[in-house]
Write a protein that holds these residues in place. Structure first.
Motif, PDB file in Angstrom:
ATOM      1  N   ALA A   1       0.846  -1.207   0.000  1.00  0.00           N
ATOM      2  CA  ALA A   1       0.000   0.000   0.000  1.00  0.00           C
ATOM      3  C   ALA A   1       0.877   1.252   0.000  1.00  0.00           C
ATOM      4  O   ALA A   1       0.579   2.229  -0.701  1.00  0.00           O
ATOM      5  N   ILE A   2       1.957   1.224   0.761  1.00  0.00           N
ATOM      6  CA  ILE A   2       2.807   2.416   0.868  1.00  0.00           C
ATOM      7  C   ILE A   2       3.632   2.625  -0.407  1.00  0.00           C
ATOM      8  O   ILE A   2       3.960   3.765  -0.756  1.00  0.00           O
ATOM      9  N   PHE A   3       3.955   1.550  -1.137  1.00  0.00           N
ATOM     10  CA  PHE A   3       4.604   1.741  -2.459  1.00  0.00           C
ATOM     11  C   PHE A   3       3.730   2.677  -3.306  1.00  0.00           C
ATOM     12  O   PHE A   3       4.226   3.518  -4.031  1.00  0.00           O
ATOM     13  N   GLU A   4       2.405   2.465  -3.226  1.00  0.00           N
ATOM     14  CA  GLU A   4       1.486   3.300  -4.025  1.00  0.00           C
ATOM     15  C   GLU A   4       1.394   4.715  -3.453  1.00  0.00           C
ATOM     16  O   GLU A   4       1.571   5.701  -4.167  1.00  0.00           O
ATOM     17  N   LEU A   5       1.099   4.790  -2.147  1.00  0.00           N
ATOM     18  CA  LEU A   5       0.874   6.109  -1.535  1.00  0.00           C
ATOM     19  C   LEU A   5       2.146   6.947  -1.514  1.00  0.00           C
ATOM     20  O   LEU A   5       2.099   8.178  -1.568  1.00  0.00           O
ATOM     21  N   GLY A   6       3.296   6.269  -1.471  1.00  0.00           N
ATOM     22  CA  GLY A   6       4.582   6.971  -1.437  1.00  0.00           C
ATOM     23  C   GLY A   6       4.900   7.696  -2.730  1.00  0.00           C
ATOM     24  O   GLY A   6       5.845   8.494  -2.783  1.00  0.00           O
ATOM     25  N   ARG A   7       4.128   7.439  -3.787  1.00  0.00           N
ATOM     26  CA  ARG A   7       4.389   8.104  -5.071  1.00  0.00           C
ATOM     27  C   ARG A   7       4.023   9.586  -5.027  1.00  0.00           C
ATOM     28  O   ARG A   7       4.538  10.373  -5.809  1.00  0.00           O
ATOM     29  N   ALA A   8       3.151   9.954  -4.116  1.00  0.00           N
ATOM     30  CA  ALA A   8       2.815  11.384  -3.977  1.00  0.00           C
ATOM     31  C   ALA A   8       3.861  12.052  -3.087  1.00  0.00           C
ATOM     32  O   ALA A   8       4.585  11.375  -2.353  1.00  0.00           O
ATOM     33  N   ALA A   9       3.926  13.374  -3.134  1.00  0.00           N
ATOM     34  CA  ALA A   9       4.857  14.111  -2.274  1.00  0.00           C
ATOM     35  C   ALA A   9       4.696  13.615  -0.829  1.00  0.00           C
ATOM     36  O   ALA A   9       3.571  13.405  -0.362  1.00  0.00           O
ATOM     37  N   PRO A  10       5.816  13.414  -0.122  1.00  0.00           N
ATOM     38  CA  PRO A  10       5.769  12.737   1.179  1.00  0.00           C
ATOM     39  C   PRO A  10       4.908  13.417   2.250  1.00  0.00           C
ATOM     40  O   PRO A  10       4.510  12.767   3.213  1.00  0.00           O
ATOM     41  N   ALA A  11       4.605  14.700   2.090  1.00  0.00           N
ATOM     42  CA  ALA A  11       3.778  15.372   3.106  1.00  0.00           C
ATOM     43  C   ALA A  11       2.407  14.709   3.230  1.00  0.00           C
ATOM     44  O   ALA A  11       1.829  14.658   4.321  1.00  0.00           O
TER      45      ALA A  11
ATOM     46  N   HIS B   1       8.364   0.710   6.917  1.00  0.00           N
ATOM     47  CA  HIS B   1       7.342   1.578   6.315  1.00  0.00           C
ATOM     48  C   HIS B   1       8.023   2.733   5.575  1.00  0.00           C
ATOM     49  O   HIS B   1       7.673   3.046   4.424  1.00  0.00           O
ATOM     50  N   ILE B   2       9.011   3.354   6.210  1.00  0.00           N
ATOM     51  CA  ILE B   2       9.713   4.473   5.565  1.00  0.00           C
ATOM     52  C   ILE B   2      10.439   3.979   4.310  1.00  0.00           C
ATOM     53  O   ILE B   2      10.440   4.656   3.273  1.00  0.00           O
ATOM     54  N   ALA B   3      11.037   2.805   4.400  1.00  0.00           N
ATOM     55  CA  ALA B   3      11.735   2.265   3.232  1.00  0.00           C
ATOM     56  C   ALA B   3      10.746   2.091   2.074  1.00  0.00           C
ATOM     57  O   ALA B   3      11.067   2.382   0.910  1.00  0.00           O
ATOM     58  N   ALA B   4       9.535   1.631   2.386  1.00  0.00           N
ATOM     59  CA  ALA B   4       8.515   1.471   1.341  1.00  0.00           C
ATOM     60  C   ALA B   4       8.122   2.829   0.756  1.00  0.00           C
ATOM     61  O   ALA B   4       7.918   2.964  -0.456  1.00  0.00           O
ATOM     62  N   ALA B   5       8.040   3.850   1.625  1.00  0.00           N
ATOM     63  CA  ALA B   5       7.713   5.198   1.128  1.00  0.00           C
ATOM     64  C   ALA B   5       8.814   5.684   0.186  1.00  0.00           C
ATOM     65  O   ALA B   5       8.531   6.334  -0.833  1.00  0.00           O
ATOM     66  N   CYS B   6      10.059   5.355   0.503  1.00  0.00           N
ATOM     67  CA  CYS B   6      11.185   5.743  -0.371  1.00  0.00           C
ATOM     68  C   CYS B   6      11.066   5.058  -1.736  1.00  0.00           C
ATOM     69  O   CYS B   6      11.347   5.669  -2.770  1.00  0.00           O
TER      70      CYS B   6
END
Ligand code: COS
Length: 388
Positions: free
Chosen positions: A71-81, A246-251
């Motif tokens: 899920a975070i792979f997807e959501l992380g595509r937007a600006a991190p804020a 989780h942060i790694a997935a956001a990256c």
């Protein structure tokens, strides 16, 4: 796993649409106004983003680690804020209670955290205590049926919006190290709790951090997470093990997004009569970026699967966080370079994502802290092999 594979595919497709149709088009507005529009926060609540990982019995989706990173792979595509808005509820602002809380603490807070009615924050860092998290100076003194907390917590993500803080404070002043630290669930309205001014940051406008100031802040004894003193540092470390994945997935999400931006630009922009994509010096940057992002994705998935299988993944989580955050930094930098002069101009977003990505190498443990954790675990493995 909480979901059957088809439902997970559908969830990820829904999140991708939300990112493409709602979040990415609002990036400029959020960067300009330093605020996430209420319509977007409402959309996040509707999609259940605040409760992605809260257990199902408390109203969350109860995603397993592998599902969460997908899920975070997807959501992380937007600006991190954007991710920051709900991520403390998914991660560090909620997990202390979910992992180590008493049944009463879980029942009291998890449903409201899962719905997004309550925002949770994680208050570990202090003005003099950053990487050396075991040296927490904030104190919590028992006073009858209460604890009295004193100290300042710094750079607390979402504190301006939070209704609940997981506060690490020293209950045993005689014990200078990690063993003297306890974790507390402190509500926004607790007497003696106040907030500093939101910090002005290099990037990630729309995500807010400020000090949390505790001056003779009285909380009921029942606020002690897990009901046992001296376990707060370990609670914090367990929260961070999960948080780092989780942060790694956001990256990974942001890296993949930036690579798309880079290539979209490179096939459209022409120099010397040819598209930028034809130039070999730039092709090396594309290939290095893709391999970096692919390696980071594989690491995150592997570590997440191992965690779901019940393994201790401290080493893997730190490796993934270190590699993915460094990788997205390299990729964001190449993207500015590929954009040339336009890369330095706000309108093109390359410069914003470059500034936004910089924080990933710092929060939830710097790259240097991840190196220390990895090397310590390696030495421990070697001692076991050697029978020492
Ligand atoms: N899970 C469970 N327990 C853990 C743990 C983990 N991941 N990591 C450490 N512990 C335990 C240890 O086993 C040890 O327990 P015992 O005393 O019973 O043996 C105790 O916690 C202390 O561990 P350690 O001696 O390794 O602590 P240090 O003070 O050396 O600190 C680091 C270790 C540097 C890794 C820690 O302070 C850290 O992560 N710092 C960075 C903090 C951070 O990420 N800050 C960012 C802001 S928060 S968003």
């Amino acid at each position: 796993m909480a979901m059957d594979p088809d439902t997970l595919v559908q969830l990820c497709a829904t999140l991708r649409r939300f990112v493409d149709e709602q979040l990415i088009p609002a990036e400029a507005e959020v960067a300009e106004t330093d605020a996430i529009p209420e319509r977007i926060v409402a959309g996040m609540r509707e999609l259940g983003l605040f409760g992605l990982t809260a257990p199902e019995e408390y109203g969350g989706l109860g995603l397993a680690m592998e599902e969460e990173v997908m899920a975070i792979f997807e959501l992380g595509r937007a600006a991190p804020a954007f991710r920051s808005m709900f991520a403390t509820n998914v991660g560090i602002g909620m997990q202390g209670i979910a992992i180590d809380g008493t049944p009463e603490q879980k029942a009291k807070y998890l449903p409201r955290l899962a719905s997004g009615e309550l925002i949770g924050s994680f208050a570990l860092t202090e003005p003099d205590v950053g990487s050396d998290a075991g040296s927490v100076k904030a104190t919590a003194r028992r006073d009858g049926d209460f604890y009295v907390l004193n100290g300042t917590k710094r750079f607390i993500t979402n504190a301006p919006h939070a209704g609940l803080f997981t506060v690490m404070a020293r209950t045993d002043p005689g014990q200078k190290g990690a063993a003297g630290v306890s974790a507390f669930a402190v509500e926004r309205g607790a007497p003696g709790l106040s907030l500093g001014k939101p910090e002005k940051k290099m990037g990630q406008q729309g995500a807010h951090v400020c000090d949390v100031i505790l001056e003779d802040c009285r909380v009921p004894a029942s606020a002690l997470i897990g009901g046992v003193e001296g376990r707060g540092f370990k609670t914090a470390m367990k929260v961070l093990d999960k948080g780092r994945l989780h942060i790694a997935a956001a990256c990974v999400g942001l890296a993949e997004r930036i690579i798309d931006d880079m290539l979209d630009y490179a096939v459209a922009r022409r120099q010397f009569g040819r598209p930028l994509a034809d130039f070999q010096l730039l092709q090396a940057m594309f290939a290095d970026s893709r391999a970096d992002a692919y390696a980071a994705r594989c690491m995150v998935l592997d570590a997440a699967r191992k965690r779901d299988a019940g393994r201790d993944v401290g080493l893997e989580a730190s490796s993934a966080k270190m590699f993915a955050s460094e990788a997205v930094g390299r990729i964001a930098d190449r993207n500015v370079q590929v954009h040339g002069g336009n890369g330095y101009i706000r309108e093109y977003r390359a410069e914003q994502l470059y500034r936004d990505a910089r924080l990933f190498r710092i929060y939830e443990g710097t790259t240097q802290i991840q190196q220390i954790i990895i090397a310590k675990a390696m030495a421990a493995e070697a001692r076991v092999r050697a029978g020492l």
